[in-house]
Design a protein around this motif. Structure first.
Motif, PDB file in Angstrom:
ATOM      1  N   ALA A   8     -10.403 -12.650   3.765  1.00 27.93           N
ATOM      2  CA  ALA A   8      -9.678 -11.559   3.105  1.00 27.93           C
ATOM      3  C   ALA A   8      -9.201 -12.005   1.734  1.00 27.93           C
ATOM      4  CB  ALA A   8      -8.492 -11.110   3.945  1.00 27.93           C
ATOM      5  N   LEU A   9      -9.329 -11.140   0.758  1.00 32.53           N
ATOM      6  CA  LEU A   9      -8.856 -11.384  -0.604  1.00 32.53           C
ATOM      7  C   LEU A   9      -7.730 -10.406  -0.894  1.00 32.53           C
ATOM      8  CD1 LEU A   9      -9.134 -12.649  -3.450  1.00 32.53           C
ATOM      9  CD2 LEU A   9     -10.993 -11.021  -3.884  1.00 32.53           C
ATOM     10  N   VAL A  10      -6.548 -10.924  -1.245  1.00 30.02           N
ATOM     11  CA  VAL A  10      -5.363 -10.092  -1.463  1.00 30.02           C
ATOM     12  C   VAL A  10      -4.895 -10.269  -2.895  1.00 30.02           C
ATOM     13  CG1 VAL A  10      -3.000  -9.587  -0.725  1.00 30.02           C
ATOM     14  CG2 VAL A  10      -4.671 -10.400   0.948  1.00 30.02           C
ATOM     15  N   THR A  11      -4.857  -9.196  -3.672  1.00 27.60           N
ATOM     16  CA  THR A  11      -4.366  -9.287  -5.043  1.00 27.60           C
ATOM     17  C   THR A  11      -2.846  -9.084  -5.067  1.00 27.60           C
ATOM     18  OG1 THR A  11      -4.619  -6.922  -5.590  1.00 27.60           O
ATOM     19  CG2 THR A  11      -6.551  -8.344  -5.869  1.00 27.60           C
ATOM     20  N   GLY A  12      -2.216  -9.668  -6.078  1.00 23.67           N
ATOM     21  CA  GLY A  12      -0.753  -9.551  -6.178  1.00 23.67           C
ATOM     22  C   GLY A  12      -0.053 -10.192  -5.012  1.00 23.67           C
ATOM     23  N   ALA A  13      -0.485 -11.402  -4.648  1.00 22.72           N
ATOM     24  CA  ALA A  13      -0.009 -12.034  -3.408  1.00 22.72           C
ATOM     25  C   ALA A  13       1.098 -13.052  -3.618  1.00 22.72           C
ATOM     26  CB  ALA A  13      -1.181 -12.707  -2.696  1.00 22.72           C
ATOM     27  N   SER A  14       1.682 -13.108  -4.809  1.00 18.47           N
ATOM     28  CA  SER A  14       2.705 -14.132  -5.063  1.00 18.47           C
ATOM     29  C   SER A  14       4.066 -13.767  -4.498  1.00 18.47           C
ATOM     30  CB  SER A  14       2.831 -14.388  -6.568  1.00 18.47           C
ATOM     31  OG  SER A  14       3.252 -13.209  -7.246  1.00 18.47           O
ATOM     32  N   SER A  15       4.299 -12.492  -4.207  1.00 15.74           N
ATOM     33  CA  SER A  15       5.606 -12.063  -3.697  1.00 15.74           C
ATOM     34  C   SER A  15       5.477 -10.695  -3.045  1.00 15.74           C
ATOM     35  CB  SER A  15       6.639 -12.001  -4.833  1.00 15.74           C
ATOM     36  OG  SER A  15       6.260 -11.026  -5.801  1.00 15.74           O
ATOM     37  N   GLY A  16       6.565 -10.232  -2.440  1.00 17.62           N
ATOM     38  CA  GLY A  16       6.644  -8.876  -1.919  1.00 17.62           C
ATOM     39  C   GLY A  16       5.584  -8.526  -0.900  1.00 17.62           C
ATOM     40  N   ILE A  17       5.028  -7.332  -1.031  1.00 14.39           N
ATOM     41  CA  ILE A  17       4.050  -6.830  -0.066  1.00 14.39           C
ATOM     42  C   ILE A  17       2.825  -7.730  -0.023  1.00 14.39           C
ATOM     43  CG2 ILE A  17       2.448  -4.941   0.423  1.00 14.39           C
ATOM     44  CD1 ILE A  17       4.585  -3.017  -0.660  1.00 14.39           C
ATOM     45  N   GLY A  18       2.344  -8.170  -1.175  1.00 13.92           N
ATOM     46  CA  GLY A  18       1.152  -8.996  -1.214  1.00 13.92           C
ATOM     47  C   GLY A  18       1.321 -10.310  -0.492  1.00 13.92           C
ATOM     48  N   GLU A  19       2.445 -10.964  -0.709  1.00 15.64           N
ATOM     49  CA  GLU A  19       2.717 -12.228  -0.026  1.00 15.64           C
ATOM     50  C   GLU A  19       2.783 -12.015   1.484  1.00 15.64           C
ATOM     51  OE1 GLU A  19       5.998 -15.859  -0.184  1.00 15.64           O
ATOM     52  OE2 GLU A  19       6.594 -13.830  -0.753  1.00 15.64           O
ATOM     53  N   ALA A  20       3.510 -10.971   1.902  1.00 17.24           N
ATOM     54  CA  ALA A  20       3.648 -10.687   3.331  1.00 17.24           C
ATOM     55  C   ALA A  20       2.302 -10.325   3.950  1.00 17.24           C
ATOM     56  CB  ALA A  20       4.660  -9.557   3.547  1.00 17.24           C
ATOM     57  N   ALA A  21       1.485  -9.578   3.217  1.00 14.71           N
ATOM     58  CA  ALA A  21       0.173  -9.190   3.728  1.00 14.71           C
ATOM     59  C   ALA A  21      -0.737 -10.406   3.894  1.00 14.71           C
ATOM     60  CB  ALA A  21      -0.483  -8.176   2.795  1.00 14.71           C
ATOM     61  N   ALA A  22      -0.702 -11.313   2.929  1.00 16.74           N
ATOM     62  CA  ALA A  22      -1.517 -12.522   3.017  1.00 16.74           C
ATOM     63  C   ALA A  22      -1.152 -13.326   4.262  1.00 16.74           C
ATOM     64  CB  ALA A  22      -1.339 -13.367   1.761  1.00 16.74           C
ATOM     65  N   LEU A  23       0.134 -13.473   4.513  1.00 23.78           N
ATOM     66  CA  LEU A  23       0.581 -14.231   5.682  1.00 23.78           C
ATOM     67  C   LEU A  23       0.229 -13.501   6.978  1.00 23.78           C
ATOM     68  CD1 LEU A  23       4.057 -15.435   4.370  1.00 23.78           C
ATOM     69  CD2 LEU A  23       1.986 -16.819   4.672  1.00 23.78           C
ATOM     70  N   ALA A  24       0.359 -12.185   6.983  1.00 20.42           N
ATOM     71  CA  ALA A  24       0.040 -11.411   8.185  1.00 20.42           C
ATOM     72  C   ALA A  24      -1.448 -11.512   8.516  1.00 20.42           C
ATOM     73  CB  ALA A  24       0.439  -9.949   7.990  1.00 20.42           C
ATOM     74  N   LEU A  25      -2.294 -11.444   7.507  1.00 16.37           N
ATOM     75  CA  LEU A  25      -3.731 -11.554   7.743  1.00 16.37           C
ATOM     76  C   LEU A  25      -4.108 -12.961   8.206  1.00 16.37           C
ATOM     77  CD1 LEU A  25      -4.985  -9.479   4.707  1.00 16.37           C
ATOM     78  CD2 LEU A  25      -5.307  -8.894   7.114  1.00 16.37           C
ATOM     79  N   ALA A  26      -3.457 -13.976   7.625  1.00 21.19           N
ATOM     80  CA  ALA A  26      -3.690 -15.350   8.081  1.00 21.19           C
ATOM     81  C   ALA A  26      -3.304 -15.488   9.551  1.00 21.19           C
ATOM     82  CB  ALA A  26      -2.906 -16.332   7.220  1.00 21.19           C
ATOM     83  N   GLY A  27      -2.211 -14.822   9.935  1.00 23.18           N
ATOM     84  CA  GLY A  27      -1.775 -14.857  11.324  1.00 23.18           C
ATOM     85  C   GLY A  27      -2.742 -14.168  12.268  1.00 23.18           C
ATOM     86  N   LYS A  28      -3.586 -13.286  11.715  1.00 21.20           N
ATOM     87  CA  LYS A  28      -4.603 -12.594  12.526  1.00 21.20           C
ATOM     88  C   LYS A  28      -5.922 -13.359  12.553  1.00 21.20           C
ATOM     89  CE  LYS A  28      -2.435  -8.748  13.764  1.00 21.20           C
ATOM     90  NZ  LYS A  28      -2.275  -8.330  15.169  1.00 21.20           N
ATOM     91  N   GLY A  29      -5.925 -14.552  11.955  1.00 21.36           N
ATOM     92  CA  GLY A  29      -7.130 -15.370  12.007  1.00 21.36           C
ATOM     93  C   GLY A  29      -8.008 -15.323  10.781  1.00 21.36           C
ATOM     94  N   PHE A  30      -7.584 -14.613   9.749  1.00 27.33           N
ATOM     95  CA  PHE A  30      -8.370 -14.544   8.519  1.00 27.33           C
ATOM     96  C   PHE A  30      -8.176 -15.807   7.676  1.00 27.33           C
ATOM     97  CE2 PHE A  30      -8.262 -10.090   9.595  1.00 27.33           C
ATOM     98  CZ  PHE A  30      -9.385  -9.531   9.013  1.00 27.33           C
ATOM     99  N   GLN A  31      -9.220 -16.183   6.968  1.00 25.31           N
ATOM    100  CA  GLN A  31      -9.088 -17.115   5.853  1.00 25.31           C
ATOM    101  C   GLN A  31      -8.703 -16.245   4.666  1.00 25.31           C
ATOM    102  OE1 GLN A  31      -9.418 -20.654   5.336  1.00 25.31           O
ATOM    103  NE2 GLN A  31      -8.428 -19.865   3.489  1.00 25.31           N
ATOM    104  N   VAL A  32      -7.531 -16.468   4.096  1.00 26.84           N
ATOM    105  CA  VAL A  32      -6.994 -15.565   3.079  1.00 26.84           C
ATOM    106  C   VAL A  32      -6.980 -16.231   1.716  1.00 26.84           C
ATOM    107  CG1 VAL A  32      -5.019 -14.153   2.381  1.00 26.84           C
ATOM    108  CG2 VAL A  32      -5.555 -14.426   4.816  1.00 26.84           C
TER     109      VAL A  32
END
Length: 271
Positions: A8-32
């Motif tokens: 998964a590729l997440v833009t704007g991932a340094s804070s806020g929604i993007g950061e939380a989304a990156a961590l959530a996807l990693a928790g689902k088994g994605f390489q983020v």
């Protein structure tokens, strides 16, 4: 080398929604792969790798996507989250400044989408998740430029989804309500402020701050993004947060004149 894990590729991932989304996807088994304009102060780990990305640059966008595909051999999910707000009456914001906001919120999203689509079509699978807003289907005075970008994202996403669905690719929208992030502190301010709007603009800023501080935690939206990425039968749109759900229902069932009146009352506007 092709990763055995979905990517998964997440833009704007340094804070806020993007950061939380990156961590959530990693928790689902994605390489983020999380991106931001400057990731030098961010630490990769927990299933998240950071790369610098400027969504307003064709060269930067194409370079990052090619780097991800070359490194991992696949790209399963793109989360278009990078965005910027714009605070001020529409008359106070120059066309040039509006174009800069559109370049991030709309054309940046389009650049990313065009860059990943060939890879997803070639694999016959992929999901593009565009972070929209309740502002994509309701008005918000003193945010006309920002709201218009989200209306554009809505129309683009829903139309594109029909174009690419037969190739195994889905384009989905996540529509958050107010979220408790520093987003309001980082908004573009009107470059041509007018005295005639000064009082109501200050009122709006108070309303906005109250709304954000009482908003949902970014993890609420992140869970919805993760669901959009993993649901066996994804929905074309996902509302994120209690406020978003209420507003969607009101927009659908309340008479137009009454809904219009409620918008003015919420924003403490006369008449």
């Amino acid at each position: 080398m092709t990763s055995s894990r979905p990517v998964a590729l997440v833009t704007g991932a340094s804070s806020g929604i993007g950061e939380a989304a990156a961590l959530a996807l990693a928790g689902k088994g994605f390489q983020v792969i999380g991106t931001s304009r400057d990731t030098s102060r961010l630490t990769s780990g927990g299933g998240v790798t950071f790369l610098d990305l400027d969504v307003t640059s064709d060269e930067s966008v194409n370079g990052v996507v090619e780097q991800v595909v070359a490194r991992f051999g696949r790209l399963d999910v793109l989360v278009n989250n990078a965005g910027v707000g714009a605070n001020g009456a529409a008359e106070e914001i120059s066309v040039g400044q509006a174009q800069r906001v559109f370049d991030v919120n709309v054309f940046g999203l389009m650049r990313m989408t065009r860059a990943v689509l060939p890879h997803m079509r070639a694999r016959g699978a992929g999901r593009i998740i565009n972070v929209s807003s309740v502002g994509g289907f309701v008005p918000n005075p003193f945010m006309a430029i920002y709201v218009s970008t989200k209306h554009a994202v809505e129309g683009y996403s829903e139309s594109l989804d029909h174009e690419v669905r037969e190739y195994g690719v889905r384009v989905l929208r996540v529509q958050p309500g107010p979220i408790n992030t520093p987003f309001d502190a980082n908004q573009v301010q009107a470059d041509h402020p007018l005295q005639v709007y000064a009082h109501q603009r200050r009122v709006f800023e108070d309303v906005m701050q109250e709304s954000m501080r009482g908003g949902d935690d970014p993890t609420v939206v992140a869970k919805v993004i993760a669901a959009a990425a993993t649901d066996r039968k994804p929905k074309s749109r996902y509302l994120a947060g209690a406020t978003a759900g209420r507003v969607a229902v009101l927009r659908r069932v309340v008479p137009a004149a009454l809904f219009d009146k409620s918008v003015r009352k919420l924003n403490r506007m006369a008449g």
